[in-house]
Motif scaffolding. Structure first.
Motif, mmCIF file in Angstrom:
data_model
loop_
_atom_site.group_PDB
_atom_site.id
_atom_site.type_symbol
_atom_site.label_atom_id
_atom_site.label_comp_id
_atom_site.label_asym_id
_atom_site.label_seq_id
_atom_site.Cartn_x
_atom_site.Cartn_y
_atom_site.Cartn_z
ATOM 1 N N LEU A 20 0.903 -1.119 0.074
ATOM 2 C CA LEU A 20 -0.129 -0.068 0.033
ATOM 3 C C LEU A 20 0.884 1.333 0.169
ATOM 4 O O LEU A 20 1.791 1.297 0.870
ATOM 5 C CB LEU A 20 -0.761 -0.076 1.270
ATOM 6 N N GLN A 21 0.528 2.156 -0.882
ATOM 7 C CA GLN A 21 1.028 3.456 -0.978
ATOM 8 C C GLN A 21 0.233 4.554 -0.381
ATOM 9 O O GLN A 21 -0.836 4.362 -1.033
ATOM 10 C CB GLN A 21 1.786 3.660 -2.345
ATOM 11 N N VAL A 22 0.680 5.521 0.465
ATOM 12 C CA VAL A 22 -0.496 6.544 0.798
ATOM 13 C C VAL A 22 0.259 7.996 0.613
ATOM 14 O O VAL A 22 1.257 8.041 1.005
ATOM 15 C CB VAL A 22 -0.664 6.420 2.424
ATOM 16 N N ILE A 23 -0.752 8.847 0.059
ATOM 17 C CA ILE A 23 -0.243 10.343 0.067
ATOM 18 C C ILE A 23 -1.103 11.057 0.984
ATOM 19 O O ILE A 23 -2.577 10.719 0.830
ATOM 20 C CB ILE A 23 -0.308 10.776 -1.306
ATOM 21 N N GLY A 24 -0.852 11.683 2.139
ATOM 22 C CA GLY A 24 -1.653 12.321 2.808
ATOM 23 C C GLY A 24 -1.104 13.713 3.429
ATOM 24 O O GLY A 24 -0.104 14.019 3.133
ATOM 25 N N SER A 25 -1.907 14.337 4.199
ATOM 26 C CA SER A 25 -1.350 15.379 5.135
ATOM 27 C C SER A 25 -1.852 15.274 6.350
ATOM 28 O O SER A 25 -2.602 14.538 6.734
ATOM 29 C CB SER A 25 -2.178 16.642 4.264
ATOM 30 N N TYR A 26 -1.321 16.177 7.245
ATOM 31 C CA TYR A 26 -1.634 16.232 8.731
ATOM 32 C C TYR A 26 -1.366 17.492 9.273
ATOM 33 O O TYR A 26 -1.290 18.685 8.720
ATOM 34 C CB TYR A 26 -0.405 15.498 9.597
ATOM 35 N N THR A 27 -2.154 17.582 10.524
ATOM 36 C CA THR A 27 -2.638 19.090 10.996
ATOM 37 C C THR A 27 -1.707 19.339 12.218
ATOM 38 O O THR A 27 -1.288 20.555 12.654
ATOM 39 C CB THR A 27 -3.940 19.203 11.394
ATOM 40 N N GLY A 28 -1.190 18.156 12.951
ATOM 41 C CA GLY A 28 -0.491 18.424 14.247
ATOM 42 C C GLY A 28 0.966 18.721 14.124
ATOM 43 O O GLY A 28 1.403 18.818 12.892
ATOM 44 N N LYS A 29 1.612 18.734 15.162
ATOM 45 C CA LYS A 29 2.992 19.177 14.933
ATOM 46 C C LYS A 29 3.946 18.073 14.326
ATOM 47 O O LYS A 29 4.860 18.501 13.529
ATOM 48 C CB LYS A 29 3.775 19.426 16.421
ATOM 49 N N GLU A 30 3.613 16.965 14.483
ATOM 50 C CA GLU A 30 4.392 15.850 14.034
ATOM 51 C C GLU A 30 3.309 15.066 13.376
ATOM 52 O O GLU A 30 2.359 14.730 13.820
ATOM 53 C CB GLU A 30 5.090 15.231 15.150
ATOM 54 N N CYS A 31 4.014 14.380 12.278
ATOM 55 C CA CYS A 31 3.251 13.104 11.509
ATOM 56 C C CYS A 31 3.437 11.850 12.241
ATOM 57 O O CYS A 31 4.602 11.623 12.560
ATOM 58 C CB CYS A 31 3.680 13.339 10.025
ATOM 59 N N MET A 32 2.210 11.396 12.319
ATOM 60 C CA MET A 32 2.279 9.996 13.099
ATOM 61 C C MET A 32 1.881 8.980 12.276
ATOM 62 O O MET A 32 1.977 7.852 12.796
ATOM 63 C CB MET A 32 1.402 10.020 14.366
ATOM 64 N N ALA A 33 1.875 9.322 11.003
ATOM 65 C CA ALA A 33 1.241 8.100 10.215
ATOM 66 C C ALA A 33 2.182 7.042 10.075
ATOM 67 O O ALA A 33 1.736 5.926 10.007
ATOM 68 C CB ALA A 33 0.950 8.885 8.774
ATOM 69 N N SER A 34 3.346 7.112 10.134
ATOM 70 C CA SER A 34 4.464 6.158 9.696
ATOM 71 C C SER A 34 4.279 5.183 10.886
ATOM 72 O O SER A 34 4.562 4.016 10.669
ATOM 73 C CB SER A 34 5.957 6.577 9.367
ATOM 74 N N GLY A 35 4.051 5.573 12.025
ATOM 75 C CA GLY A 35 3.912 4.451 13.137
ATOM 76 C C GLY A 35 2.635 3.907 13.288
ATOM 77 O O GLY A 35 2.313 3.152 14.115
ATOM 78 N N MET A 36 1.429 4.100 12.379
ATOM 79 C CA MET A 36 0.197 3.586 12.510
ATOM 80 C C MET A 36 0.266 2.277 12.062
ATOM 81 O O MET A 36 0.975 1.924 11.183
ATOM 82 C CB MET A 36 -0.713 4.357 11.707
ATOM 83 N N SER A 37 -0.625 1.477 12.929
ATOM 84 C CA SER A 37 -0.695 0.191 12.347
ATOM 85 C C SER A 37 -1.539 -0.125 11.082
ATOM 86 O O SER A 37 -2.575 0.492 11.148
ATOM 87 C CB SER A 37 -1.344 -0.555 13.713
ATOM 88 N N MET A 38 -1.205 -0.802 10.281
ATOM 89 C CA MET A 38 -1.772 -0.933 8.786
ATOM 90 C C MET A 38 -2.054 -2.396 8.621
ATOM 91 O O MET A 38 -0.989 -3.298 8.780
ATOM 92 C CB MET A 38 -0.884 -0.103 7.952
ATOM 93 N N ALA A 39 -3.349 -2.514 8.079
ATOM 94 C CA ALA A 39 -3.521 -3.984 7.601
ATOM 95 C C ALA A 39 -4.626 -3.802 6.366
ATOM 96 O O ALA A 39 -5.186 -2.897 6.379
ATOM 97 C CB ALA A 39 -4.128 -4.712 8.691
ATOM 98 N N VAL A 40 -4.789 -4.737 5.630
ATOM 99 C CA VAL A 40 -5.799 -5.144 4.711
ATOM 100 C C VAL A 40 -6.727 -6.138 5.101
ATOM 101 O O VAL A 40 -6.261 -7.330 5.552
ATOM 102 C CB VAL A 40 -5.422 -5.267 3.314
ATOM 103 N N GLU A 41 -8.020 -5.714 4.705
ATOM 104 C CA GLU A 41 -9.031 -6.860 5.145
ATOM 105 C C GLU A 41 -9.568 -7.656 3.898
ATOM 106 O O GLU A 41 -9.845 -6.776 2.853
ATOM 107 C CB GLU A 41 -10.385 -6.309 5.766
ATOM 108 N N THR A 42 -9.375 -8.971 3.764
ATOM 109 C CA THR A 42 -9.763 -9.662 2.498
ATOM 110 C C THR A 42 -10.843 -10.620 2.850
ATOM 111 O O THR A 42 -11.134 -10.757 4.151
ATOM 112 C CB THR A 42 -8.501 -10.319 1.723
#
Lengths: 178, 492
Positions: free
Chosen positions: B419-441
C-alpha cells in the motif's frame, strides 16, 4: 531580437543556437552562480551543466522567457551544488565557510561578507540589485511570495551592508546553509 | 531599480567586482556535449567487445558462464521459490563491468513499488564475491522526475527519493554468484522510471571486522615529538572537553581558533592489527600526563579501513575508553591543515588522536586494543534497464480523503506489493508512519509492515508505503484498516 524569438529558435534549434544563447547569457549566469556559490570554479561547472541541461531538455521548453528559465535552472543547480558540498563534519563546514580564495574575481572581503548570508539571500540580493528584477520576477525564480521577498530583501541587504562595513573579521560567526 | 540607497550602492559596488571569463564557455559546453555523445556510442559498443574477450578467457570462466546460462528465470523461481516469484516477469538482462555481471532475472513494477530479482556473479574467475557482498550506498534506481522538472526549471523543491529492502536469497560459492530480492519504493513526486532502470557504481565484496590488540608495548612509552596546533587545526572530534568545544552539535564556529593545544606529531609508529597499508598507528606518547594515541589513514578511498575504535585493556581485563578524540587532517607532507586556510579536498591523510586519562607511570600490563572493519570492493558502472508490462489494472486506487487521528489519507494505492499512501496532517508531528496498517480480505486480515517514505514538514504532507510478505490479491481486499479505523474499499 527578443528573448522569446531566441527562446523559440533555441527550443527548435541545434548547436548554433546553443552557442548564441551561451554568448548572450553565459557571462550573466556565471556572475549569478558565482554570487550564490561564492566559488568561481564551481560556478563554471554549474553554468556548463545549466547549458547542457537546457540544450538536452530544449524540446520541453515552451520558448517563452528564456532568461527566466535559464536563471531558474542556474538557481536550482547552484542550490543542489551547495547541498552536495554540505558535509556533516564540522571542520568541513568551517572550511567551506572561510577557505581562502585564490581563483575568483571577488575580493576576500566581499567574499567573506557574502558567505555570511544564506545562499537564497545572496540570490535575492543579486537578482534585485544587479539584475534589477522585480519582486514578482524574483517570486517566480525563488518560489516565495513578493511580500515575503520584500521583507527578506530588506533584512539581507542590511546584513550584507553591515558585513561589508565590518570587514573580513567582523564579529558575527553564525553561518546558515540553504 | 532606479535609485539605490547607500546600502544598496555599497552592495552593488561589491558585487560589481565579480569578474568572470566566459570566453571559453561555449567551447567547453560543446565539448562536453560531444563527449557525452561519444560515451553513449562507446557504451553501446562495449557489450560485443566484452563478449569477444570472454571467448578467450579461462576454462573456469567458460564453465561459470555455462552454468549462468542454464539458470534462467524459470530455474530461479523453481530453485528459490521467492516470496513474489508468482508476480514477477522474466527479464534475464545483464550488464558487465570490472568482471562482475549484474543480471536482473525477473521483476515486477506497480506504479512506485517494484520487486526485483537480481544476481551478481564474478565472471572474471577471481571469486571475489562473498556472503558479505553488498551494494551499500552504490545502488541506484532511476527516477523520472528530475529530468522532467529540470526542463520546467522546478527542481528546487524536488527531492528524488527511493527506498529499498534487500534480501540475500542465496550465495552460490561454486559459481561465485549471489541472488538477491529487492523491494523498491519511490515517492509519488519522483516516480520510478519506465523502463525500470537499476544500477550501481560500487560493489563491496567483503567486510572484515576485527577487534585485536595492537602490537605495541605500552611500558616503553615516553614523551614524544609533539606539535602545537591552533584550534582551527582541530576539524572535529568526539567527547571534546569544554576548552576545545565550539558549538558541539551545531555549525557554530569556534570562539577562538587561535588557542593553542598540543598533539602528537604525525608519523608512522606501527602497523594496525588488520595489517592493511591504508591505516597505521601514527604516533603514541605522553603529553601532560595523559596517554595520546594517534592513528593515520589515507583519505578519499571508497574501500579500505573504517575509522578505528581504540581502547585500553587493563590488567584485570576491563576496557577503558578514551576521554576524547580529536580529528585532524594532513596534507601530502603530513602537515596538519588549518580550517581557515584549507579545504577538505586539500587533505590527504586523516588523523584521529585518542586521549586517555590514566596513570601513565603504571602502563605495564595495559594493552592497546583496536576494533573496526576493512572493506574490499570495486568501482564500476552497472546499469540494467527493465521493460515490464503495464500493471495498472492490477492496482486499486482509493481517493477518499479519509481522516484518521489528525491525518488525512488522501490517496491510497493498493498493489500486490502493498500500500502506498499520500496524505497530510495538522498536528506538530506526522504520526502516520507509526500507525498500524492492515488490509481486510475475504480470507481474513493481512497485516502490512513498513511505514517508510518521506515527510514534508513545511507542507505537512506525507508519502508512505507499507509492504506485504507475499503477493496481495487486491481484488479480494474489502477494507484498509488504519489503527482502529476501518476504511471500506468499494469492489470494482
Amino acid at each position: 531580437m527578443s528573448d522569446t524569438d531566441l527562446g523559440q529558435r533555441f527550443a527548435a534549434g541545434g548547436e548554433d543556437e546553443l552557442e548564441e544563447v551561451i554568448n548572450l547569457y553565459g557571462e550573466k549566469l556565471l556572475r549569478y552562480a558565482t554570487a550564490i556559490l561564492c566559488d568561481y570554479h564551481e560556478a563554471e561547472n554549474v553554468v556548463q551543466d545549466v547549458f547542457l541541461s537546457a540544450y538536452q531538455n530544449r524540446k520541453a521548453f515552451d520558448g517563452k522567457n528564456l532568461s527566466a528559465w535559464l536563471y531558474k535552472i542556474t538557481y536550482n543547480r547552484s542550490l543542489n551544488q551547495l547541498k552536495k558540498r554540505r558535509i556533516l563534519c564540522f571542520g568541513e563546514i568551517r572550511a567551506q565557510a572561510v577557505s581562502p580564495i585564490d581563483d575568483t574575481g571577488l575580493s576576500d572581503e566581499t567574499l567573506c561578507a557574502l558567505r555570511r548570508l544564506k545562499p537564497k539571500e545572496r540570490a535575492l540580493l543579486y537578482g534585485r540589485i544587479m539584475e534589477e528584477l522585480s519582486y514578482e520576477e524574483l517570486s517566480q525564480l525563488l518560489g516565495c511570495s513578493p511580500t515575503a521577498l520584500r521583507k527578506r530583501y530588506e533584512r539581507a541587504k542590511n546584513k550584507l551592508a553591515a558585513y561589508l562595513t565590518a570587514g573580513q573579521y567582523g564579529k558575527e560567526t553564525k553561518h546558515e546553509y540553504i | 531599480m532606479s535609485t539605490f540607497d547607500k546600502n544598496e550602492q555599497d552592495i552593488h559596488d561589491a558585487l560589481s567586482q565579480i569578474t568572470v571569463d566566459e570566453s571559453k564557455l561555449a567551447e567547453q559546453v560543446k565539448r562536453r556535449l560531444n563527449e557525452q555523445a561519444s560515451n553513449t556510442i562507446q557504451r553501446r559498443m562495449r557489450r560485443p567487445m566484452t563478449a569477444a574477450i570472454a571467448v578467450v578467457m579461462s576454462v573456469m570462466l567458460f564453465v561459470t558462464v555455462a552454468v549462468a546460462a542454464q539458470g534462467g528465470f524459470d530455474w530461479f523461481i523453481k530453485r528459490f521459490n521467492p516470496s513474489f516469484g508468482e508476480i514477477a516477469e522474466p527479464v534475464e538482462t545483464y550488464c558487465e563491468d570490472q568482471g562482475i555481471r549484474m543480471e536482473v532475472i525477473g521483476a515486477q513494477k506497480y506504479d512506485n513499488m517494484a520487486v526485483v530479482y537480481l544476481s551478481l556473479q564474478d565472471v572474471s574467475g577471481q571469486n571475489r564475491l562473498t556472503e558479505q557482498t553488498d551494494f551499500q550506498d552504490g545502488f541506484t534506481v532511476k527516477m523520472n522526475t528530475q529530468a522532467q522538472e529540470e526542463a520546467k526549471g522546478q527542481t528546487d523543491e524536488i527531492v528524488a527519493s527511493f527506498g529499498y529492502g534487500q534480501k540475500m536469497l542465496y550465495f552460490d560459492e561454486e559459481t561465485n554468484t549471489i541472488y538477491y530480492e529487492f523491494t523498491i519504493t519511490a515517492d509519488a513526486d519522483s516516480p520510478l522510471s519506465d523502463p525500470l532502470e537499476l544500477g550501481s557504481f560500487l560493489i563491496y565484496f567483503d567486510k572484515r571486522s576485527y577487534e585485536e590488540p595492537v602490537s605495541i608495548s605500552l611500558s616503553d612509552i615516553k614523551e614524544t615529538e609533539t606539535v602545537s596546533i591552533r584550534g582551527g587545526q582541530i576539524w572535529g572530534g568526539s567527547d571534546l572537553p569544554d576548552d576545545l568545544v565550539w558549538g558541539r552539535g551545531s555549525s557554530d564556529l569556534p570562539d577562538d581558533l587561535d588557542e593553542l593545544t598540543t598533539v602528537l606529531a604525525p608519523g608512522n609508529y606501527a602497523p594496525m592489527p588488520h595489517g592493511e597499508a591504508d591505516q597505521w598507528i601514527s604516533n603514541i606518547g605522553i603529553i601532560n600526563g595523559k596517554l595520546h594515541v594517534q592513528t593515520g589513514k589515507l583519505l578519499h578511498k571508497e574501500f579500505g579501513s573504517t575509522d578505528p575504535n581504540l581502547n585500553l585493556k587493563t590488567p584485570d581485563g576491563y576496557f577503558i575508553n578514551p576521554d576524547y578524540v580529536l580529528d585532524l587532517y594532513g596534507d601530502k607532507d603530513c602537515r596538519l591543515l588549518d580550517l581557515e586556510e584549507s579545504d577538505y579536498g586539500d587533505a590527504v591523510y586523516r588523523y584521529e588522536e585518542a586521549i586517555f586519562s590514566i596513570d601513565t607511570e603504571e602502563l605495564d600490563g595495559y594493552t592497546l586494543c583496536c576494533a573496526g572493519s576493512v572493506y574490499s570492493g570495486v568501482k564500476g558502472r552497472w546499469k540494467v534497464a527493465v521493460n515490464l508490462s503495464d500493471t495498472s489494472r492490477k492496482m486499486r486506487i482509493i481517493t477518499n480523503d479519509i481522516p484518521v487521528e489528525g491525518h488525512l489519507f488522501e490517496h491510497m494505492t493498493l498493489s500486490p506489493l502493498g500500500l502506498q499512501v499520500i496524505g497530510s496532517y495538522t498536528g506538530k508531528e506526522c504520526m502516520a508512519s507509526g500507525m498500524s496498517m492492515a488490509v481486510e480480505t475475504a480470507d481474513g486480515v493481512i497485516p502490512l509492515h513498513g511505514g517508510g517514505g518521506s515527510l514534508n514538514s513545511q507542507k505537512k504532507t506525507f508519502n508512505l508505503h507499507w509492504s506485504t510478505e507475499a503477493p496481495l490479491d487486491v481484488a479480494t481486499v474489502t477494507a484498509v484498516i488504519i489503527n482502529d479505523t476501518r476504511i471500506p474499499v468499494q469492489s470494482n
